[in-house]
Design an enzyme around this catalytic site. Structure first.
Site, PDB file in Angstrom:
ATOM      1  N   HIS A   1      62.270  52.590  56.198  1.00 46.13           N
ATOM      2  CA  HIS A   1      61.511  52.852  54.985  1.00 46.13           C
ATOM      3  C   HIS A   1      60.216  53.988  55.363  1.00 46.13           C
ATOM      4  O   HIS A   1      60.159  54.583  54.566  1.00 46.13           O
ATOM      5  CB  HIS A   1      61.148  51.486  54.341  1.00 46.13           C
ATOM      6  CG  HIS A   1      60.002  51.656  53.377  1.00 46.13           C
ATOM      7  ND1 HIS A   1      60.266  51.900  52.084  1.00 46.13           N
ATOM      8  CD2 HIS A   1      58.633  51.618  53.528  1.00 46.13           C
ATOM      9  CE1 HIS A   1      59.177  51.928  51.226  1.00 46.13           C
ATOM     10  NE2 HIS A   1      58.098  51.911  52.185  1.00 46.13           N
ATOM     11  N   GLU A   2      59.419  53.493  56.109  1.00 46.25           N
ATOM     12  CA  GLU A   2      58.527  54.179  56.648  1.00 46.25           C
ATOM     13  C   GLU A   2      58.864  55.641  56.856  1.00 46.25           C
ATOM     14  O   GLU A   2      58.294  56.721  56.723  1.00 46.25           O
ATOM     15  CB  GLU A   2      57.520  53.714  57.665  1.00 46.25           C
ATOM     16  CG  GLU A   2      56.899  52.321  57.327  1.00 46.25           C
ATOM     17  CD  GLU A   2      55.999  52.419  56.148  1.00 46.25           C
ATOM     18  OE1 GLU A   2      55.347  53.408  55.972  1.00 46.25           O
ATOM     19  OE2 GLU A   2      55.960  51.345  55.422  1.00 46.25           O
TER      20      GLU A   2
ATOM     21  N   ASP B   1      63.012  53.429  50.124  1.00 50.37           N
ATOM     22  CA  ASP B   1      63.662  52.257  50.067  1.00 50.37           C
ATOM     23  C   ASP B   1      65.261  52.927  50.012  1.00 50.37           C
ATOM     24  O   ASP B   1      65.937  52.368  50.517  1.00 50.37           O
ATOM     25  CB  ASP B   1      63.443  51.412  48.740  1.00 50.37           C
ATOM     26  CG  ASP B   1      62.398  50.193  49.218  1.00 50.37           C
ATOM     27  OD1 ASP B   1      61.895  50.258  50.222  1.00 50.37           O
ATOM     28  OD2 ASP B   1      61.524  49.942  48.211  1.00 50.37           O
TER      29      ASP B   1
ATOM     30  N   GLU C   1      57.756  55.078  46.953  1.00 49.51           N
ATOM     31  CA  GLU C   1      58.289  53.780  47.165  1.00 49.51           C
ATOM     32  C   GLU C   1      59.778  53.634  47.229  1.00 49.51           C
ATOM     33  O   GLU C   1      60.615  53.253  47.913  1.00 49.51           O
ATOM     34  CB  GLU C   1      57.515  52.396  46.793  1.00 49.51           C
ATOM     35  CG  GLU C   1      55.910  52.638  47.218  1.00 49.51           C
ATOM     36  CD  GLU C   1      55.808  52.520  48.664  1.00 49.51           C
ATOM     37  OE1 GLU C   1      56.668  51.862  49.482  1.00 49.51           O
ATOM     38  OE2 GLU C   1      54.717  52.868  49.257  1.00 49.51           O
TER      39      GLU C   1
ATOM     40  N   HIS D   1      59.384  57.921  54.187  1.00 48.22           N
ATOM     41  CA  HIS D   1      58.262  58.664  53.807  1.00 48.22           C
ATOM     42  C   HIS D   1      58.121  59.903  54.186  1.00 48.22           C
ATOM     43  O   HIS D   1      57.731  61.060  53.828  1.00 48.22           O
ATOM     44  CB  HIS D   1      57.128  57.777  53.735  1.00 48.22           C
ATOM     45  CG  HIS D   1      56.933  56.754  52.597  1.00 48.22           C
ATOM     46  ND1 HIS D   1      56.978  56.889  51.595  1.00 48.22           N
ATOM     47  CD2 HIS D   1      56.665  55.224  52.883  1.00 48.22           C
ATOM     48  CE1 HIS D   1      56.720  55.727  50.785  1.00 48.22           C
ATOM     49  NE2 HIS D   1      56.745  54.734  51.639  1.00 48.22           N
TER      50      HIS D   1
END
Length: 471
Positions: A303-304, A390, A386, A307
């Site tokens: 997930h990070e 995801d 976000e 970004h």
């Protein structure tokens, strides 16, 4: 550049009334700041009845025991009561500062302090630093009881606090010292740009602020954070191998992989990355490593990395630059406006030649309603980011194929499932709020973003317990 200055001059002509019209700016600021505070309180009051629900949402029913859910509701209720009181208390303090002319008093005290060292009012930057120090300490005293209560009563009562009184005091003193060491040079340079560039300060100040933001990306995690937490290289093993393999497949420029002792202060979990485009560092809280399996931590890191893949930090930086430019473009009209300072109880001799820091601070207060709207927009942008991160984790195999077509990605097919389990587990461990009023979501992303993400993951994965009616 000349075209830019012409357009900025046009803006100032439209705002010329600020320098001559005796507008009651203090009443305006009081009214709008209280309006924002009362609206936030209203949102909390809308949320409060939801803490009386006896069962979790259907999407999470299989993941909460009744005991844990009850604890979550009690924790949420206590946090809501604290937030309601803290918001009204802080607003009352800010309002009192305005009403009793504390800002004008702090400027005078700052001048008296520097005069003891032989500096007069002509040393505006020196007096500005003294003014900020006085204002900081005066405003810190009323908020200190709130911090103590939140740490040693609220968080302690629900089993999250790991901070000792000695550590709390040490953190506070370190924070003050860092604020002085970094804040004083920054403020000096900030005000010097105004003096040096004159009426054409906007592009130069933009460049300075951008350079400062980028430098803090390096300074904070490498110099400042180690003063509070210990960063150790993540030990060899399955988790490290998984993360390094994932970074390699995505061509993520991983330089260091750290474990941070977050449990030193709290049992809450987190993970993040930082660094320059060609050199990134990943930091994982020890609490996350202890509470989740290696494959689930890998999913959280996926997930990070989402970004990073979608350049969210860069996009947020660009958005912030637009925001800063908008503020600076409006500021010149307030920079030389004696009526503004007179409205905030500054004496005539100060208002006649407004100090830059004072004019800028009052200008920021006047922007209260605009900043509230900007905050809503930024929440919406963050919420979308976000979702995208995801989605990236759930579609990781496809993304890896785009970067490395020859890579085998069969082991990534369940990444979304792993992320869903990890987020739900963290949600349960942190006793996070599971019933949230829809209006609170719109205005305060931080209150619900984890639950929003859980529902998003559930939709993507088609978890059997998910109901489309749960919103």
């Amino acid at each position: 550049m000349e075209f830019l200055h012409q357009q900025l001059a046009q803006v100032q002509r439209h705002l010329a009334f600020v320098a001559v019209d005796p507008i009651d700016w203090k009443t305006y600021v009081q009214a709008f700041s209280w309006g924002v505070c009362l609206f936030e309180s209203y949102l909390l009051l809308r949320q409060y009845p939801l803490y009386s629900k006896k069962t979790p949402p259907p999407v999470l029913a299989d993941h909460f025991t009744q005991e844990v859910f009850d604890k979550s509701q009690t924790y949420g209720k206590d946090k809501a009561k604290f937030s309601l009181f803290a918001g009204l208390y802080k607003q009352a303090i800010d309002s009192a500062f305005l009403h009793y002319g504390i800002y004008a008093w702090a400027w005078e005290v700052g001048g008296n302090l520097i005069s003891k060292f032989g500096y007069g009012s002509e040393y505006e930057i020196t007096q500005s630093i003294a003014f900020c120090c006085v204002l900081f300490f005066v405003s810190s005293i009323p908020s200190l009881p709130l911090s103590i209560y939140q740490t040693f009563v609220l968080e302690e009562r629900h089993g999250f606090n790991k901070t000792t009184l000695g550590l709390f005091m040490a953190d506070m003193v370190k924070g003050w010292a860092i604020g002085l060491v970094i804040g004083a040079p920054f403020l000096s340079a900030f005000l010097y740009v105004f003096k040096w560039a004159g009426d054409r300060f906007v592009p130069w100040l933009m460049g300075f602020l951008l350079a400062f933001q980028i430098s803090m990306v390096i300074i904070y995690p490498t110099i400042i954070q180690p003063l509070f937490n210990k960063l150790s290289p993540l030990e060899e093993g399955e988790l490290r191998n998984r993360i390094e393999s994932l970074a390699s497949k995505l061509k993520f420029p991983l330089t260091h992989l750290y474990e941070i002792d977050g449990s030193k202060r709290s049992s809450h979990s987190n993970a993040y990355f930082f660094g320059l485009p060609w050199s990134k560092h990943i930091v994982i809280f020890d609490t996350l490593i202890k509470e989740s399996k290696p494959e689930e931590v890998e999913a959280v890191l996926a997930h990070e990395l989402g970004h990073w893949y979608y350049m969210h930090p860069t996009k947020l930086l660009l958005v912030s630059q637009v925001h800063i430019f908008s503020i600076l473009a409006l500021f010149p009209a307030f920079m030389y406006a004696p009526p503004v300072l007179r409205s905030f109880d500054f004496p005539k001799h100060i208002a006649a030649q407004p100090p830059t820091i004072i004019a800028f601070l009052m200008f920021q207060m006047i922007l209260t309603p605009l900043e509230a709207i900007v905050g809503i927009g930024m929440n919406a942008v963050s919420r979308r980011f976000e979702y995208q991160a995801d989605q990236f984790a759930c579609e990781l195999g496809e993304k890896v194929k785009l970067v490395n077509p020859t890579e085998k990605t069969a082991d990534m097919d369940d990444m979304g499932d792993r992320l869903g389990r990890a987020l739900i587990q963290l949600h349960v461990k942190n006793l996070s709020t599971v019933w949230v009023d829809w209006l609170l979501v719109v205005f305060f992303l931080s209150f619900k973003w984890n639950l929003v993400r859980l529902i998003t993951i559930s939709q993507i994965l088609c978890i059997p317990s998910f109901s489309p009616d749960v919103d």
